[in-house]
Design a protein around this motif. Structure first.
Motif, short mmCIF file in Angstrom:
data_model
loop_
_atom_site.label_atom_id
_atom_site.label_comp_id
_atom_site.label_asym_id
_atom_site.label_seq_id
_atom_site.Cartn_x
_atom_site.Cartn_y
_atom_site.Cartn_z
N GLU A 135 0.84 -1.20 0.00
CA GLU A 135 0.00 0.00 0.00
C GLU A 135 0.87 1.25 0.00
OE1 GLU A 135 -2.42 0.65 3.41
OE2 GLU A 135 -4.02 1.54 2.23
N GLU A 136 1.97 1.17 0.75
CA GLU A 136 2.88 2.31 0.84
C GLU A 136 3.43 2.70 -0.53
OE1 GLU A 136 5.75 1.67 3.94
OE2 GLU A 136 6.91 3.41 3.27
N VAL A 137 3.71 1.71 -1.38
CA VAL A 137 4.25 2.04 -2.70
C VAL A 137 3.16 2.23 -3.74
CG1 VAL A 137 6.47 0.94 -2.29
CG2 VAL A 137 4.63 -0.36 -3.36
N GLY A 138 1.89 2.16 -3.32
CA GLY A 138 0.84 2.53 -4.25
C GLY A 138 0.01 1.40 -4.81
N PHE A 139 0.05 0.22 -4.19
CA PHE A 139 -0.89 -0.82 -4.58
C PHE A 139 -2.21 -0.54 -3.86
CE2 PHE A 139 1.30 -4.55 -6.60
CZ PHE A 139 2.52 -3.93 -6.78
N GLU A 140 -3.32 -0.72 -4.55
CA GLU A 140 -4.60 -0.44 -3.91
C GLU A 140 -4.93 -1.59 -2.97
OE1 GLU A 140 -4.00 -0.48 -7.10
OE2 GLU A 140 -4.28 1.57 -7.82
N ARG A 141 -5.10 -1.26 -1.69
CA ARG A 141 -5.21 -2.28 -0.67
C ARG A 141 -6.42 -3.20 -0.84
NH1 ARG A 141 -4.34 -3.57 4.83
NH2 ARG A 141 -2.68 -2.07 5.11
N ASP A 142 -7.58 -2.61 -1.06
CA ASP A 142 -8.79 -3.42 -1.00
C ASP A 142 -9.20 -3.98 -2.35
OD1 ASP A 142 -9.17 -3.31 1.72
OD2 ASP A 142 -9.90 -1.27 1.57
N THR A 143 -8.25 -4.03 -3.28
CA THR A 143 -8.54 -4.66 -4.56
C THR A 143 -7.83 -6.01 -4.60
OG1 THR A 143 -6.64 -3.66 -5.57
CG2 THR A 143 -8.69 -2.43 -5.69
N TYR A 144 -7.96 -6.67 -5.72
CA TYR A 144 -7.30 -7.97 -5.85
C TYR A 144 -5.85 -7.82 -6.29
CZ TYR A 144 -8.50 -7.00 -10.65
OH TYR A 144 -8.62 -6.39 -11.87
N VAL A 145 -5.41 -6.58 -6.58
CA VAL A 145 -4.09 -6.39 -7.17
C VAL A 145 -2.95 -6.99 -6.32
CG1 VAL A 145 -2.47 -4.73 -8.12
CG2 VAL A 145 -4.90 -4.34 -8.36
N PRO A 146 -2.92 -6.75 -4.98
CA PRO A 146 -1.82 -7.33 -4.21
C PRO A 146 -1.80 -8.85 -4.21
CG PRO A 146 -2.93 -5.62 -2.95
CD PRO A 146 -3.77 -5.89 -4.15
N TYR A 147 -2.93 -9.46 -4.54
CA TYR A 147 -3.03 -10.92 -4.50
C TYR A 147 -2.77 -11.55 -5.86
CZ TYR A 147 -5.26 -9.58 -0.19
OH TYR A 147 -5.50 -9.01 1.02
N LYS A 148 -2.64 -10.70 -6.86
CA LYS A 148 -2.46 -11.22 -8.21
C LYS A 148 -1.08 -11.85 -8.36
CE LYS A 148 -4.60 -9.30 -12.24
NZ LYS A 148 -4.58 -8.23 -13.23
N VAL A 149 -1.02 -12.87 -9.21
CA VAL A 149 0.29 -13.46 -9.52
C VAL A 149 1.13 -12.41 -10.23
CG1 VAL A 149 1.25 -14.93 -11.31
CG2 VAL A 149 -0.11 -15.92 -9.50
N THR A 150 2.40 -12.32 -9.85
CA THR A 150 3.25 -11.22 -10.32
C THR A 150 3.36 -11.19 -11.83
OG1 THR A 150 4.48 -11.71 -8.35
CG2 THR A 150 5.39 -10.07 -9.79
N SER A 151 3.34 -12.36 -12.47
CA SER A 151 3.53 -12.39 -13.91
C SER A 151 2.37 -11.71 -14.64
CB SER A 151 3.68 -13.84 -14.40
OG SER A 151 2.61 -14.62 -13.93
N ALA A 152 1.24 -11.49 -13.92
CA ALA A 152 0.09 -10.84 -14.56
C ALA A 152 0.05 -9.34 -14.29
CB ALA A 152 -1.20 -11.51 -14.08
N LEU A 153 1.04 -8.82 -13.57
CA LEU A 153 1.00 -7.39 -13.22
C LEU A 153 1.63 -6.54 -14.32
CD1 LEU A 153 2.05 -7.36 -9.45
CD2 LEU A 153 -0.20 -6.93 -10.40
N PRO A 154 1.09 -5.32 -14.53
CA PRO A 154 1.71 -4.44 -15.52
C PRO A 154 3.02 -3.84 -14.99
CG PRO A 154 -0.19 -3.40 -14.51
CD PRO A 154 -0.14 -4.78 -13.99
N LEU A 155 3.77 -3.27 -15.93
CA LEU A 155 5.12 -2.79 -15.63
C LEU A 155 5.19 -1.83 -14.45
CD1 LEU A 155 8.06 -2.68 -17.21
CD2 LEU A 155 7.29 -0.36 -17.63
N GLY A 156 4.23 -0.88 -14.40
CA GLY A 156 4.27 0.12 -13.34
C GLY A 156 4.24 -0.51 -11.96
N TYR A 157 3.42 -1.54 -11.80
CA TYR A 157 3.35 -2.23 -10.52
C TYR A 157 4.63 -2.98 -10.22
CZ TYR A 157 -1.60 -1.21 -9.92
OH TYR A 157 -2.78 -0.58 -9.72
N LEU A 158 5.23 -3.55 -11.26
CA LEU A 158 6.47 -4.31 -11.05
C LEU A 158 7.58 -3.40 -10.55
CD1 LEU A 158 6.51 -6.74 -14.10
CD2 LEU A 158 5.80 -7.19 -11.77
N LYS A 159 7.65 -2.17 -11.14
CA LYS A 159 8.66 -1.22 -10.70
C LYS A 159 8.45 -0.86 -9.23
CE LYS A 159 10.89 0.02 -14.60
NZ LYS A 159 12.32 0.14 -14.80
#
Lengths: 337, 251
Positions: free
Chosen positions: B131-155
């Motif tokens: 959350e501190e680096v900008g992942f939305e806490r209450d969405t599924y994004v933090p639980y997503k498999v990393t290979s499915a994340l877009p570049l901005g999230y990976l950075k």
């Protein structure tokens, strides 16, 4: 319905929660959904010896479990630690000889000599493989393939451990039931323990090493120590099968280092499903009996066997278990478009 | 500038084969600073980071962290004493979900030492970090498999992996490159926030506008050598820098 105006619709089952390992279950139906496949495997394996009347097939069941364990060891190392080990036979040989030598020179009870063979053998083989550990991928694979080729020649040349005759006169198990249930229970315990392990924090670090060892180092974690522990676990599994086989046959010979023990587990895990640990057990349940049944074809056996394997690999490269799991977790039905 | 830099790089060199990638580069990084490192492609910026963090062995030269010689320490030991880095080519654990990626550094000896082994629920701490680096806490994004994340999230995940270690220095290798303008607009304040919290930052960057906004001290590398050092204004006026980027007028 004509072909054009319908299509297959797939839906994931709701019970499969996205976060790994955390399940929110209340309904008995959902519990059953998760439990039944596991129970079928556990109870099925436990009941199987009672159903097999023929002593020949009961021995085959023991071999199924042995290759299941070896394949688990290979599967764990390859897909969760990132070490491709082509020398499974090395573990079998070291575990077998350790157990056999201890048994014949100190007259240990089979229980003790199997335990000593498992952990002592794992210690020996991990130590011997340690110099190769910094090598990655194909380099470790080739180095590990050399080990089981090297040791039989040493035993032959120096004429130690009974030379080409092997170590004879090892206490066997009291009866066929001990033969079977010992290895079945060890197989089930290993399977579920490994599944638990790879989702614990320790297992996460191992999987991290497989994905990216540089990032592990950048996180302040030493890669070599964790790789060594992963190798120790896998070699302990392999060494157990060696120690078990020695007590099953009452004999330890250089055939324990044979190529079968190296390559066959790999075929088992490819057919069963790479990366799915339970795939090793399922693959072994298919491939080993198949290999036995094909004996009726005499010299054509190997040919048919190879064709079936090639078929499996080209048609279902993901492996059976992954395919079945996916189908089990989805609803499928036809809808009108 | 204080006399006692937290990180002192003294004349490090590295050549690959006959090619000198880094030659006698010295850097003083003071506590709480943001230092920018720029230079044309192939000028040795990433190699310099690899040398400092121990991923590549130095041919010569020394690195001191708080006066302690860390020249010969291995990469994981250097991370362990508090110098974290990101990778230019992101290195997440692709088979794990985003928050499990952070559970790994949370199990490192450094974190265990600083928390006395009582970190509690590591999954929860990991989600907080995300959350501190900008992942939305209450969405599924933090639980997503990393290979499915877009570049901005990976950075951002790269950065979060550094933050998990509670480092004293973060060395960022092009965290802004490849991001969209809106992603940059969230990344820059994040780096500013880390700076205010007292973390020393050294960043390689090609995006000069954002870099100059963050820092007031820049060094320029060209063909492995440090050719300039100073404030953004001095750097942009420096003739050797202009020459390195644009070439000389003579043909």
């Amino acid at each position: 319905m004509p072909q054009e105006d319908r299509r297959k619709k797939r839906l994931d089952r709701g019970v499969k929660v996205r976060t790994e390992g955390i399940y929110a279950i209340s309904a008995p139906r959902d519990i059953a959904y998760l439990l039944i496949p596991r129970l079928v495997l556990i109870l099925g394996l436990l009941i199987l010896p009672l159903l097999l009347q023929n002593i020949y097939w009961q021995k085959v069941l023991c071999i199924i479990c042995v290759f299941g364990l070896l394949s688990l060891s290979f599967n764990f190392l390859t897909h969760f630690v990132g070490i491709v080990n082509l020398g499974n036979a090395f573990f079998v040989g070291v575990g077998g000889y350790t157990s056999a030598v201890l048994q014949s020179s100190f007259k240990l009870s089979p229980v003790l000599s199997i335990i000593a063979g498992t952990f002592g053998g794992a210690l020996i083989s991990t130590t011997l493989l340690l110099p190769c550990l910094p090598a990655r991928g194909i380099y470790f694979a080739i180095a590990s393939l050399m080990y089981p080729l090297l040791f039989p020649r040493i035993i032959e040349a120096l004429n130690i451990f009974g030379g080409t005759d092997g170590v004879i006169g090892i206490t066997t198990f009291p009866n066929i039931w001990v033969d079977q249930y010992l290895v079945i229970i060890v197989l089930l315990v290993t399977l579920f323990a490994l599944r638990r392990l790879v989702n614990e924090d320790f297992g996460l670090i191992l999987r991290g090493i497989k994905d990216n060892d540089q990032a592990i180092r950048a996180s302040g974690i030493g890669v070599t120590w964790y790789k060594t522990q992963g190798l120790f676990i896998a070699s302990a599994i392999g060494c157990f099968t060696g120690a078990y086989l020695v007590h099953l046959y009452g004999w330890a010979g250089i055939s324990l280092f044979g190529l079968d023990f190296s390559i066959f587990p790999i075929a088992v895990s490819v057919v069963g499903g790479s990366g799915a640990l339970v795939g090793s057990v399922v693959g072994s349940l298919i491939l080993v009996p198949m290999s036995e049944t094909l004996r009726a074809f005499g010299t054509l056996r190997i040919m048919i066997y190879c064709l079936i394997l090639v078929g499996f690999i080209t048609l279902k490269p993901e492996g059976l278990m992954r395919y079945f799991t996916r189908k089990y977790e989805q609803f499928e039905h036809w809808t009108r478009v | 500038m204080t006399d006692n830099p937290i990180l002192k790089v003294s004349k490090v060199s590295k050549s690959f084969g006959g090619i000198a990638a880094v030659m006698h580069v010295s850097i003083d990084l003071c506590e709480g600073d943001i230092l920018g490192v720029i230079g044309p492609n192939g000028s040795g910026k990433t190699t310099l980071i690899n040398l400092i963090t121990g991923f590549v062995k130095k041919d010569s030269g020394h690195v001191f962290f708080k006066g302690r010689d860390i020249t010969r320490l291995g990469a994981h030991r250097i991370a362990d004493i508090g110098i974290a880095r990101t990778f230019q080519v992101m290195r997440p654990y692709y088979s794990l979900s985003a928050y499990k990626n952070l559970v790994i550094p949370l199990n490192s000896p450094r974190v265990k030492r600083s928390t006395g082994g009582r970190l509690g629920d590591r999954d929860a701490v990991a989600i907080d970090l995300l959350e501190e680096v900008g992942f939305e806490r209450d969405t599924y994004v933090p639980y997503k498999v990393t290979s499915a994340l877009p570049l901005g999230y990976l950075k951002r995940l790269e950065l979060a992996r550094c933050l998990a270690l509670k480092p004293e220095i973060i060395i960022c290798d092009e965290v802004l490159s490849g991001l969209s303008m809106s992603e940059i607009a969230t990344m820059v304040p994040l780096l500013e926030k880390l700076h205010i919290e007292g973390i020393t930052i050294m960043m390689i960057e090609h995006r000069l506008r954002e870099l100059f906004q963050l820092t007031n001290k820049v060094i320029v590398l060209d063909f492995g050598e440090k050719i300039a050092e100073g404030t953004p204004r001095e750097i942009t006026a420096n003739e050797r820098v202009i020459e390195a980027y644009l070439g000389t007028g003579r043909v």
